[in-house]
Scaffold this active site. Structure first.
Site, PDB file in Angstrom:
ATOM      1  N   HIS A 195      -6.124  -6.292  -1.127  1.00  0.00           N
ATOM      2  CA  HIS A 195      -6.919  -6.269   0.107  1.00  0.00           C
ATOM      3  C   HIS A 195      -7.240  -7.674   0.603  1.00  0.00           C
ATOM      4  O   HIS A 195      -7.990  -7.831   1.571  1.00  0.00           O
ATOM      5  CB  HIS A 195      -8.206  -5.475  -0.110  1.00  0.00           C
ATOM      6  CG  HIS A 195      -7.997  -3.995  -0.126  1.00  0.00           C
ATOM      7  ND1 HIS A 195      -9.010  -3.074  -0.259  1.00  0.00           N
ATOM      8  CD2 HIS A 195      -6.858  -3.267  -0.027  1.00  0.00           C
ATOM      9  CE1 HIS A 195      -8.515  -1.847  -0.244  1.00  0.00           C
ATOM     10  NE2 HIS A 195      -7.209  -1.940  -0.113  1.00  0.00           N
ATOM     11  N   ARG A 249       0.830  -1.212   0.000  1.00  0.00           N
ATOM     12  CA  ARG A 249       0.000   0.000   0.000  1.00  0.00           C
ATOM     13  C   ARG A 249       0.862   1.259   0.000  1.00  0.00           C
ATOM     14  O   ARG A 249       0.530   2.257  -0.659  1.00  0.00           O
ATOM     15  CB  ARG A 249      -0.907  -0.010   1.232  1.00  0.00           C
ATOM     16  CG  ARG A 249      -1.908   1.142   1.258  1.00  0.00           C
ATOM     17  CD  ARG A 249      -2.963   0.899   2.317  1.00  0.00           C
ATOM     18  NE  ARG A 249      -3.956   1.968   2.295  1.00  0.00           N
ATOM     19  CZ  ARG A 249      -4.208   2.770   3.328  1.00  0.00           C
ATOM     20  NH1 ARG A 249      -3.541   2.623   4.459  1.00  0.00           N
ATOM     21  NH2 ARG A 249      -5.126   3.708   3.246  1.00  0.00           N
ATOM     22  N   HIS A 307       0.456   4.202  -2.727  1.00  0.00           N
ATOM     23  CA  HIS A 307       0.142   5.584  -2.364  1.00  0.00           C
ATOM     24  C   HIS A 307       1.263   6.542  -2.768  1.00  0.00           C
ATOM     25  O   HIS A 307       1.007   7.738  -2.947  1.00  0.00           O
ATOM     26  CB  HIS A 307      -0.142   5.682  -0.861  1.00  0.00           C
ATOM     27  CG  HIS A 307      -1.539   5.269  -0.503  1.00  0.00           C
ATOM     28  ND1 HIS A 307      -2.385   6.047   0.264  1.00  0.00           N
ATOM     29  CD2 HIS A 307      -2.251   4.162  -0.823  1.00  0.00           C
ATOM     30  CE1 HIS A 307      -3.554   5.437   0.401  1.00  0.00           C
ATOM     31  NE2 HIS A 307      -3.488   4.281  -0.243  1.00  0.00           N
ATOM     32  N   ASN A 353      -3.963   9.042   4.083  1.00  0.00           N
ATOM     33  CA  ASN A 353      -2.728   8.454   4.597  1.00  0.00           C
ATOM     34  C   ASN A 353      -2.571   8.554   6.114  1.00  0.00           C
ATOM     35  O   ASN A 353      -2.046   7.642   6.760  1.00  0.00           O
ATOM     36  CB  ASN A 353      -1.504   9.139   3.955  1.00  0.00           C
ATOM     37  CG  ASN A 353      -1.384   8.865   2.473  1.00  0.00           C
ATOM     38  OD1 ASN A 353      -1.826   7.825   1.992  1.00  0.00           O
ATOM     39  ND2 ASN A 353      -0.786   9.785   1.742  1.00  0.00           N
TER      40      ASN A 353
END
Length: 323
Positions: free
Chosen positions: A197, A71, A75, A98
Site C-alpha cells: 500500500h 493486488r 486477490h 473486488n
C-alpha cells in the site's frame, strides 16, 4: 546347497532393483509436480521476457498499474489458491472486495496474447499473474524475486469463497492475522505484504468511516485533507493515494505514515495501534532494506498458496474463460 542360495540372492537383488526403480519413478513424478523457475526453459524460452515487456509497457503508461497488478495476484491467491480464478468473468470479480476496485485484467490478457503467439497453450494465466506482480514491483523500484513456475489454471471460480476469504478495509488486527495464518502466512508476512500500500489508491467508500469518525485515532490534518475528495455523502468512487507523500514509489513511507496515524484504511492503521505488529511496523519504518527483503519473501510464499500443478486444471487459451 549353492544353487538355492544363488537363486535366493538373485531374487533378493531383483526385488531390490525393482524397489529402486519404483522409487525413482515415484520421485520423478513428484518432482515434475513441483514449481520450478525453469519450468518454461524448453517449452517457451521467451515467455518471461515477453511478459516482462508487456508489464513494463503497461506500468510506463500508468504508474498506478503496478499496485493494481500486485493486488490482482494477491486477490487471486487468497481464493482457491494461485489458480487465476479471479480472471474468469462473472464470479470472483463481482465480490464486494473486488467489484469496481480490482483492476489490471486487460494487462494480463495482453501479456497472455503475446505469449500465445509463440507458445500457444503452454503458459498458464496463473503463472503470468505471478510474474506480472514481480515485474510490476521492479518497474516502480520495488524488489525482485525468483518466481517458481508451473501453476495451472482453474476451470471454476467462487464468488462465495471470495467474499468469505478476502480481507476487507474494516478488518480488525486479530481477524487479519487469522485470515493470513489460514493461508500459511505469518503476521510478519502480513505486515510486509500490506506494505504494497505504499503504492496505489483507495476509493472513498473504503475510508469514509475512518476520516469522519470522531472516535478515530487518525491524524486530524490528514483526515481533513482526505475529506476534500471524500464528502460525507456521494463520491464513493473518488480515489485517494494510500501514501500521500510518495504514491508512485515503492518505499517504506507507508510504515512511517502508520506511526504518524496517517494510515488511510482502518485495516492499515490497525497494524500500528498498540497491538502485536507494532514492532514490525517500527522496524520497517527504520529499515527500507529489511522491508523490501521481507516483502519479496512474503510474495514468494503467497504465490505458492495451493497451486494447481501436474495434470490438475488446464492451460487456458484466454484468461477470462475456461477452455
Amino acid at each position: 546347497m549353492a544353487a538355492p542360495m544363488v537363486k535366493k540372492s538373485w531374487m533378493r537383488n531383483s526385488f531390490n532393483i525393482a524397489a529402486v526403480v519404483l522409487m525413482l519413478l515415484f520421485l520423478g513424478t513428484d518432482c515434475e509436480a513441483h514449481l520450478s523457475p525453469k519450468f518454461y526453459d524448453n517449452t517457451c524460452p521467451n515467455a518471461l521476457s515477453t511478459i516482462r515487456t508487456a508489464i513494463r509497457t503497461a506500468v510506463s503508461r500508468e504508474r498506478r498499474m503496478a499496485a493494481s497488478l500486485v493486488r490482482l495476484h494477491f486477490h487471486d491467491c487468497f481464493v482457491q489458491g494461485c489458480d487465476a480464478s479471479i480472471l474468469l468473468k462473472d464470479a470472483e470479480r463481482n465480490a464486494f472486495q473486488n467489484k469496481d476496485s480490482v483492476r489490471g485484467y486487460e494487462v494480463i490478457d495482453s501479456a497472455k496474447a503475446e505469449v500465445e503467439k509463440t507458445c500457444p497453450g503452454v503458459v498458464s494465466c496463473a503463472d503470468i499473474l505471478a510474474l506480472a506482480a514481480r515485474d510490476a514491483s521492479v518497474a516502480v523500484g520495488g524488489p525482485s524475486w525468483t518466481v517458481k513456475l508451473g501453476r495451472r489454471d482453474s476451470t471454476t471460480a467462487s464468488l462465495t469463497l471470495a467474499e468469505r476469504e478476502l480481507p476487507t478495509a474494516a478488518d480488525s488486527l486479530d481477524k487479519l492475522i487469522s485470515n493470513f495464518a489460514g493461508k500459511g502466512l505469518s503476521a510478519r508476512d502480513m505486515v510486509a505484504l500490506s506494505g504494497s500500500h505504499t503504492l496505489g489508491q483507495a476509493r472513498c467508500i473504503t475510508f469514509r468511516n475512518r476520516i469522519y469518525d470522531d472516535e478515530s485515532d487518525i491524524d486530524a490534518g490528514f483526515a481533513s485533507t482526505r475529506k476534500r475528495r471524500c464528502p460525507v455523502t456521494g463520491g464513493d468512487q473518488n480515489l485517494a493515494a494510500l501514501d500521500l507523500a510518495t504514491p508512485n514509489s515503492f518505499d517504506n513511507n507507508y510504515f512511517k505514515n502508520l506511526i504518524q496515524k496517517k494510515g488511510l484504511l482502518a485495516s492499515d492503521q490497525v497494524l500500528f495501534s498498540g497491538g502485536s505488529t507494532d514492532s514490525v511496523v517500527s522496524e520497517y519504518s527504520r529499515s527500507p532494506a529489511t522491508f523490501k527483503s521481507d516483502f519479496a519473501s512474503a510474495m514468494i510464499k503467497m504465490s505458492e498458496i495451493e497451486p494447481l500443478i501436474g495434470s490438475a486444471g488446464q492451460i487456458r487459451r484466454i484468461c477470462s474463460a475456461a477452455n
